[in-house]
Motif scaffolding. Structure first.
Motif, PDB file in Angstrom:
ATOM      1  N   UNK A 199     -40.368   2.225 -44.348  1.00  0.00           N
ATOM      2  CA  UNK A 199     -41.476   3.085 -43.899  1.00  0.00           C
ATOM      3  C   UNK A 199     -41.657   4.315 -44.781  1.00  0.00           C
ATOM      4  N   UNK A 200     -40.659   4.633 -45.638  1.00  0.00           N
ATOM      5  CA  UNK A 200     -40.771   5.804 -46.516  1.00  0.00           C
ATOM      6  C   UNK A 200     -41.289   5.449 -47.905  1.00  0.00           C
ATOM      7  N   UNK A 201     -41.443   4.148 -48.191  1.00  0.00           N
ATOM      8  CA  UNK A 201     -41.777   3.713 -49.548  1.00  0.00           C
ATOM      9  C   UNK A 201     -43.261   3.402 -49.705  1.00  0.00           C
ATOM     10  N   UNK A 202     -43.774   3.698 -50.891  1.00  0.00           N
ATOM     11  CA  UNK A 202     -45.166   3.385 -51.227  1.00  0.00           C
ATOM     12  C   UNK A 202     -45.281   2.440 -52.414  1.00  0.00           C
ATOM     13  N   UNK A 203     -44.151   2.170 -53.077  1.00  0.00           N
ATOM     14  CA  UNK A 203     -44.153   1.334 -54.281  1.00  0.00           C
ATOM     15  C   UNK A 203     -43.153   0.195 -54.094  1.00  0.00           C
ATOM     16  N   UNK A 204     -43.605  -1.021 -54.389  1.00  0.00           N
ATOM     17  CA  UNK A 204     -42.748  -2.192 -54.217  1.00  0.00           C
ATOM     18  C   UNK A 204     -42.872  -3.129 -55.415  1.00  0.00           C
ATOM     19  N   UNK A 205     -41.732  -3.656 -55.856  1.00  0.00           N
ATOM     20  CA  UNK A 205     -41.684  -4.679 -56.896  1.00  0.00           C
ATOM     21  C   UNK A 205     -41.416  -6.002 -56.178  1.00  0.00           C
ATOM     22  N   UNK A 206     -42.327  -6.973 -56.340  1.00  0.00           N
ATOM     23  CA  UNK A 206     -42.255  -8.193 -55.518  1.00  0.00           C
ATOM     24  C   UNK A 206     -42.514  -9.429 -56.376  1.00  0.00           C
ATOM     25  N   UNK A 207     -42.084 -10.583 -55.870  1.00  0.00           N
ATOM     26  CA  UNK A 207     -42.379 -11.851 -56.538  1.00  0.00           C
ATOM     27  C   UNK A 207     -43.770 -12.358 -56.169  1.00  0.00           C
ATOM     28  N   UNK A 208     -44.146 -12.124 -54.925  1.00  0.00           N
ATOM     29  CA  UNK A 208     -45.419 -12.627 -54.423  1.00  0.00           C
ATOM     30  C   UNK A 208     -46.012 -11.578 -53.478  1.00  0.00           C
ATOM     31  N   UNK A 209     -47.175 -11.055 -53.816  1.00  0.00           N
ATOM     32  CA  UNK A 209     -47.757  -9.959 -53.029  1.00  0.00           C
ATOM     33  C   UNK A 209     -48.067 -10.405 -51.607  1.00  0.00           C
ATOM     34  N   UNK A 210     -48.586 -11.605 -51.455  1.00  0.00           N
ATOM     35  CA  UNK A 210     -48.988 -12.072 -50.126  1.00  0.00           C
ATOM     36  C   UNK A 210     -47.795 -12.151 -49.171  1.00  0.00           C
ATOM     37  N   UNK A 211     -46.698 -12.795 -49.624  1.00  0.00           N
ATOM     38  CA  UNK A 211     -45.535 -12.918 -48.742  1.00  0.00           C
ATOM     39  C   UNK A 211     -44.839 -11.572 -48.545  1.00  0.00           C
ATOM     40  N   UNK A 212     -44.887 -10.708 -49.557  1.00  0.00           N
ATOM     41  CA  UNK A 212     -44.291  -9.376 -49.420  1.00  0.00           C
ATOM     42  C   UNK A 212     -45.049  -8.558 -48.377  1.00  0.00           C
ATOM     43  N   UNK A 213     -46.374  -8.627 -48.425  1.00  0.00           N
ATOM     44  CA  UNK A 213     -47.190  -7.908 -47.443  1.00  0.00           C
ATOM     45  C   UNK A 213     -46.887  -8.397 -46.019  1.00  0.00           C
ATOM     46  N   UNK A 214     -46.714  -9.716 -45.882  1.00  0.00           N
ATOM     47  CA  UNK A 214     -46.423 -10.281 -44.564  1.00  0.00           C
ATOM     48  C   UNK A 214     -45.063  -9.787 -44.058  1.00  0.00           C
ATOM     49  N   UNK A 215     -44.069  -9.759 -44.947  1.00  0.00           N
ATOM     50  CA  UNK A 215     -42.735  -9.276 -44.565  1.00  0.00           C
ATOM     51  C   UNK A 215     -42.779  -7.801 -44.163  1.00  0.00           C
ATOM     52  N   UNK A 216     -43.475  -6.996 -44.937  1.00  0.00           N
ATOM     53  CA  UNK A 216     -43.554  -5.563 -44.640  1.00  0.00           C
ATOM     54  C   UNK A 216     -44.247  -5.313 -43.308  1.00  0.00           C
ATOM     55  N   UNK A 217     -45.262  -6.090 -43.015  1.00  0.00           N
ATOM     56  CA  UNK A 217     -45.990  -5.940 -41.756  1.00  0.00           C
ATOM     57  C   UNK A 217     -45.111  -6.335 -40.575  1.00  0.00           C
ATOM     58  N   UNK A 218     -44.274  -7.368 -40.778  1.00  0.00           N
ATOM     59  CA  UNK A 218     -43.331  -7.766 -39.732  1.00  0.00           C
ATOM     60  C   UNK A 218     -42.298  -6.672 -39.500  1.00  0.00           C
ATOM     61  N   UNK A 219     -41.848  -6.055 -40.595  1.00  0.00           N
ATOM     62  CA  UNK A 219     -40.831  -5.008 -40.503  1.00  0.00           C
ATOM     63  C   UNK A 219     -41.367  -3.775 -39.799  1.00  0.00           C
ATOM     64  N   UNK A 220     -42.614  -3.440 -40.075  1.00  0.00           N
ATOM     65  CA  UNK A 220     -43.224  -2.242 -39.503  1.00  0.00           C
ATOM     66  C   UNK A 220     -44.703  -2.518 -39.226  1.00  0.00           C
ATOM     67  N   UNK A 221     -45.041  -2.931 -37.998  1.00  0.00           N
ATOM     68  CA  UNK A 221     -46.432  -3.265 -37.665  1.00  0.00           C
ATOM     69  C   UNK A 221     -47.410  -2.107 -37.905  1.00  0.00           C
ATOM     70  N   UNK A 222     -46.901  -0.881 -37.947  1.00  0.00           N
ATOM     71  CA  UNK A 222     -47.774   0.289 -38.128  1.00  0.00           C
ATOM     72  C   UNK A 222     -47.995   0.659 -39.595  1.00  0.00           C
ATOM     73  N   UNK A 223     -47.366  -0.088 -40.498  1.00  0.00           N
ATOM     74  CA  UNK A 223     -47.455   0.269 -41.914  1.00  0.00           C
ATOM     75  C   UNK A 223     -48.888   0.097 -42.432  1.00  0.00           C
ATOM     76  N   UNK A 224     -49.316   1.015 -43.293  1.00  0.00           N
ATOM     77  CA  UNK A 224     -50.650   0.936 -43.904  1.00  0.00           C
ATOM     78  C   UNK A 224     -50.534   0.134 -45.204  1.00  0.00           C
ATOM     79  N   UNK A 225     -50.671  -1.163 -45.080  1.00  0.00           N
ATOM     80  CA  UNK A 225     -50.464  -2.069 -46.210  1.00  0.00           C
ATOM     81  C   UNK A 225     -51.371  -1.727 -47.390  1.00  0.00           C
TER      82      UNK A 225
END
Length: 235
Positions: free
Chosen positions: A31-57
């Motif tokens: 919840x404190x991070x704004x920058x992410x290094x990922x293999x796949x943006x779509x699956x990363x976004x889904x994981x982040x949303x699961x981790x924190x439903x309130x996150x502003x993707x």
């Protein structure tokens, strides 16, 4: 104020509920991070949303790291750190930088003197070793073995030699649609008394972990098709 850091953020193995395998602390860091290094943006976004439903993707910045990424691009992924902003690495499954391209990012961060913080999460390699009954004091992970039949057979004989001469557990993986072929090759190539542990879909509802001798595996017919598997060999 905490120093800008590179956080290694584990991901669930399969569709395991996040609360089952990841601590609350990970969610707080995410919840404190704004920058992410990922293999796949779509699956990363889904994981982040699961981790924190309130996150502003849509406010987040993603850097894509996969087999198509040029090595010289990777340093640019760490520019936010030089500006005082922490960055997270997210793998497709399990722990970043373990059998994962994130290792290249971590190596650059270490050379540049940035703080690297690994977060707690599931590692299929360690979980399968824990459940195998094999030597956990000395083990080696080999990633994928050769596909070509002669080279694969030669490699399996080398691993067999290490088991008996170094008393070392040998661990490797296979592309999910070739799991059955791997099992057949092991039975055909290695000594029948060698023990094999097959671990599939670890931490998931249909988790399968079984240790038998190769002779005993001949009479077993587990459905391993298209399931993420780890194979472990020991005497």
């Amino acid at each position: 104020m905490q120093m800008a850091s590179l956080f290694l953020i584990p991901v669930t193995l399969g569709d395991t509920p996040i609360d089952k395998v990841l601590p609350q602390y990970n969610k707080e860091i995410i919840s404190t991070l704004n920058y992410f290094i990922v293999e796949n943006v779509r699956t990363a976004r889904r994981f982040l949303k699961k981790s924190n439903p309130d996150i502003d993707i849509d406010s987040l910045t993603f850097f894509v790291l996969n087999q198509h990424t040029h090595f010289e691009e990777i340093s640019n992924f760490l520019l936010p750190l030089s500006q005082g902003n922490s960055v997270g690495i997210i793998s497709e499954a399990g722990c970043p930088a373990i059998a994962d391209p994130g290792a290249d990012v971590v190596a650059i961060a270490q050379r540049k003197g940035y703080k690297v913080i690994p977060l707690v999460g599931p590692s299929s390699i360690l979980l399968s070793l824990m459940a195998s009954g094999f030597n956990g004091q000395s083990f080696a992970f080999h990633g994928y073995l050769p596909i070509e039949a002669v080279e694969r057979s030669k490699t399996l004989k080398i691993l067999e030699h290490r088991i008996y001469n170094e008393h070392q557990t040998q661990i490797f993986i296979e592309t999910p649609y070739r799991n059955q072929k791997m099992l057949e090759d092991l039975i055909r190539t290695c000594r029948p008394q060698i023990r094999l542990c097959v671990a599939a879909n670890i931490t998931c509802e249909d988790e399968y972990i079984r240790t038998l001798t190769l002779k005993e595996w001949k009479d077993q017919h587990p459905d391993l098709h298209r399931k993420p598997c780890i194979f472990l060999l020991y005497k």
